[in-house]
Design a protein around this motif. Structure first.
Motif, PDB file in Angstrom:
ATOM      1  N   GLY A   1     -23.263  69.222   7.658  1.00  0.00           N
ATOM      2  CA  GLY A   1     -21.817  69.162   7.482  1.00  0.00           C
ATOM      3  C   GLY A   1     -21.327  70.217   6.526  1.00  0.00           C
ATOM      4  N   GLY A   2     -22.053  70.408   5.422  1.00  0.00           N
ATOM      5  CA  GLY A   2     -21.682  71.443   4.470  1.00  0.00           C
ATOM      6  C   GLY A   2     -21.760  72.826   5.075  1.00  0.00           C
ATOM      7  N   MET A   3     -22.775  73.071   5.911  1.00  0.00           N
ATOM      8  CA  MET A   3     -22.926  74.388   6.538  1.00  0.00           C
ATOM      9  C   MET A   3     -21.818  74.669   7.544  1.00  0.00           C
ATOM     10  SD  MET A   3     -27.049  74.735   7.089  1.00  0.00           S
ATOM     11  CE  MET A   3     -26.898  76.491   7.404  1.00  0.00           C
ATOM     12  N   PHE A   4     -21.509  73.687   8.382  1.00  0.00           N
ATOM     13  CA  PHE A   4     -20.452  73.873   9.383  1.00  0.00           C
ATOM     14  C   PHE A   4     -19.110  74.156   8.709  1.00  0.00           C
ATOM     15  CE2 PHE A   4     -23.405  72.469  12.487  1.00  0.00           C
ATOM     16  CZ  PHE A   4     -22.863  72.692  13.741  1.00  0.00           C
ATOM     17  N   LEU A   5     -18.802  73.379   7.674  1.00  0.00           N
ATOM     18  CA  LEU A   5     -17.509  73.559   7.011  1.00  0.00           C
ATOM     19  C   LEU A   5     -17.449  74.896   6.286  1.00  0.00           C
ATOM     20  CD1 LEU A   5     -14.854  72.057   6.607  1.00  0.00           C
ATOM     21  CD2 LEU A   5     -15.769  71.126   4.472  1.00  0.00           C
TER      22      LEU A   5
ATOM     23  N   LEU B   1     -28.252  79.385  13.642  1.00  0.00           N
ATOM     24  CA  LEU B   1     -29.312  78.410  13.894  1.00  0.00           C
ATOM     25  C   LEU B   1     -30.534  78.693  13.025  1.00  0.00           C
ATOM     26  CD1 LEU B   1     -29.190  78.006  17.790  1.00  0.00           C
ATOM     27  CD2 LEU B   1     -28.405  76.389  16.050  1.00  0.00           C
ATOM     28  N   TYR B   2     -30.801  79.992  12.805  1.00  0.00           N
ATOM     29  CA  TYR B   2     -31.933  80.376  11.957  1.00  0.00           C
ATOM     30  C   TYR B   2     -31.716  79.874  10.530  1.00  0.00           C
ATOM     31  CZ  TYR B   2     -35.016  83.447   9.250  1.00  0.00           C
ATOM     32  OH  TYR B   2     -35.949  83.940   8.374  1.00  0.00           O
ATOM     33  N   LEU B   3     -30.511  80.083  10.023  1.00  0.00           N
ATOM     34  CA  LEU B   3     -30.195  79.631   8.670  1.00  0.00           C
ATOM     35  C   LEU B   3     -30.237  78.108   8.586  1.00  0.00           C
ATOM     36  CD1 LEU B   3     -29.322  80.417   5.801  1.00  0.00           C
ATOM     37  CD2 LEU B   3     -26.942  80.273   6.579  1.00  0.00           C
ATOM     38  N   MET B   4     -29.713  77.448   9.600  1.00  0.00           N
ATOM     39  CA  MET B   4     -29.723  75.987   9.590  1.00  0.00           C
ATOM     40  C   MET B   4     -31.152  75.457   9.624  1.00  0.00           C
ATOM     41  SD  MET B   4     -27.696  73.281  12.034  1.00  0.00           S
ATOM     42  CE  MET B   4     -26.145  73.808  11.309  1.00  0.00           C
ATOM     43  N   ALA B   5     -32.006  76.108  10.405  1.00  0.00           N
ATOM     44  CA  ALA B   5     -33.402  75.678  10.474  1.00  0.00           C
ATOM     45  C   ALA B   5     -34.074  75.814   9.110  1.00  0.00           C
ATOM     46  CB  ALA B   5     -34.155  76.501  11.525  1.00  0.00           C
TER      47      ALA B   5
ATOM     48  N   VAL C   1     -24.610  79.044   3.153  1.00  0.00           N
ATOM     49  CA  VAL C   1     -23.752  79.907   3.971  1.00  0.00           C
ATOM     50  C   VAL C   1     -22.979  80.903   3.119  1.00  0.00           C
ATOM     51  CG1 VAL C   1     -21.747  79.933   5.515  1.00  0.00           C
ATOM     52  CG2 VAL C   1     -23.542  78.204   5.811  1.00  0.00           C
ATOM     53  N   THR C   2     -22.454  80.454   1.990  1.00  0.00           N
ATOM     54  CA  THR C   2     -21.529  81.287   1.206  1.00  0.00           C
ATOM     55  C   THR C   2     -22.130  81.877  -0.059  1.00  0.00           C
ATOM     56  OG1 THR C   2     -20.700  79.431  -0.118  1.00  0.00           O
ATOM     57  CG2 THR C   2     -19.639  79.819   2.022  1.00  0.00           C
ATOM     58  N   GLY C   3     -23.222  81.293  -0.555  1.00  0.00           N
ATOM     59  CA  GLY C   3     -23.787  81.739  -1.825  1.00  0.00           C
ATOM     60  C   GLY C   3     -23.009  81.244  -3.023  1.00  0.00           C
TER      61      GLY C   3
END
Length: 319
Positions: free
Chosen positions: A52-56, A69-73, A187-189
């Motif tokens: 959820g945090g990544m999608f937002l 997908l690579y980052l999510m994995a 995602v954002t750093g």
């Protein structure tokens, strides 16, 4: 707080596996016990909140769209390893309590199927690998936040708060609320206000969720001398406090809905899911039965999962 006296869980003749039979266990049984140490059901829910945090976060970047997908994995693998390692350390440190409580006395460490030392080393190794994966291939902030969740859960909650105060789960819930911030940071750093809101959602969800469970296993906590709220206070006070925290939780979710970080899909979901949560907490307050406590506990799991699914769907669609 003193724990009920019992034999050392490291001794070979404790309940679980009869003395002399440990060496005859199959490799599959051993692997299954190590998987059990990680508490997979807990990991799954934490990974949903991290997603959820990544999608937002991705929706708020200039590129928009869906997270890689690579980052999510990488986040999921690192998060699962860290959470599993923290849970293994929990098995190590709580083996005395686990041995006393009927619900947990057959856990791998408490029942002597895995030694406390092996569980401890397993937990450490998983967290070291998790930190390395996140630090090398995601970013140092995500790795640091993940490590802080483990340290808080093991050192602050497990080693200190759980055994000393009925407010243990209120403060200790911060550890389980960090994964959405990890997802945002991946995602954002950075960590920005929407990530803090996601943290707050899980933080305020934890007390009513866990106290509902505590009502179901109150006798176990009493026998282990663990000061969970139903043990040190009346059942009536506990269900009233559950209702109060539910109101706070729903209020926080609706405050988040009023920001421009989320859209109507999240807002409508927060309103509908929160209304059901509030009604169930009110029903438990009116009728303190075990059946109502169980229903609230099970719904709380569904509630958090669906709320974060709404975050993801809203972020992915822009609505």
């Amino acid at each position: 707080m003193a724990i009920t006296e019992h034999r050392d869980p490291a001794e070979p003749n404790l309940p679980g596996i009869p003395e002399g039979e440990v060496g005859r266990r199959t490799p599959i049984a051993v692997v299954n016990d190590y998987i059990t140490l990680t508490k997979p059901p807990i990991i799954l829910l934490l990974l949903v909140t991290a997603a959820g945090g990544m999608f937002l976060a991705q929706a708020h970047t200039a590129a928009g769209g869906l997270p890689s997908l690579y980052l999510m994995a990488l986040v999921w693998v690192g998060g699962a390893l860290a959470s599993g390692g923290a849970n293994a350390l929990n098995h190590h440190y709580d083996r005395d309590i686990d041995l006393v409580m009927r619900r947990t006395r057959q856990r791998p460490v408490a029942s002597n199927r895995i030694s406390p030392t092996k569980a401890f080393l397993f937990g450490i190794v998983l967290n070291v690998v998790a930190f390395a994966i996140l630090a090398l291939w995601v970013n140092l902030l995500a790795a640091g936040l993940t490590l802080s969740a483990t340290l808080f859960y093991v050192l602050i909650y497990t080693r200190w708060l759980k055994r000393s105060t009925p407010h243990n789960i209120v403060i200790g819930g911060a550890a389980g609320a960090i994964p959405p911030m990890v997802g945002w940071a991946a995602v954002t750093g950075t960590v920005e206000l929407p990530a803090v809101y996601l943290f707050a959602l899980v933080f305020f969800w934890t007390p009513p969720h866990f106290w509902a469970l505590s009502l179901l296993i109150q006798k176990d906590y009493e026998e282990a001398n663990v000061p969970m709220l139903p043990v040190v206070s009346s059942r009536n006070f506990t269900v009233s406090t559950i209702f109060l925290y539910t109101l706070v939780l729903v209020g926080v979710t609706l405050m988040f809905a009023l920001t421009d970080a989320v859209g109507w899909i999240y807002g409508g979901s927060a309103l509908a899911l929160g209304a059901i949560f509030t009604w169930m907490a009110w029903r438990l307050r009116q009728d303190e039965s075990t059946a109502n406590a169980r229903k609230l506990y099970l719904y709380s799991l569904l509630y958090l999962g669906l709320l974060f699914v709404a975050v993801m769907v809203g972020a992915a669609t822009g609505y």
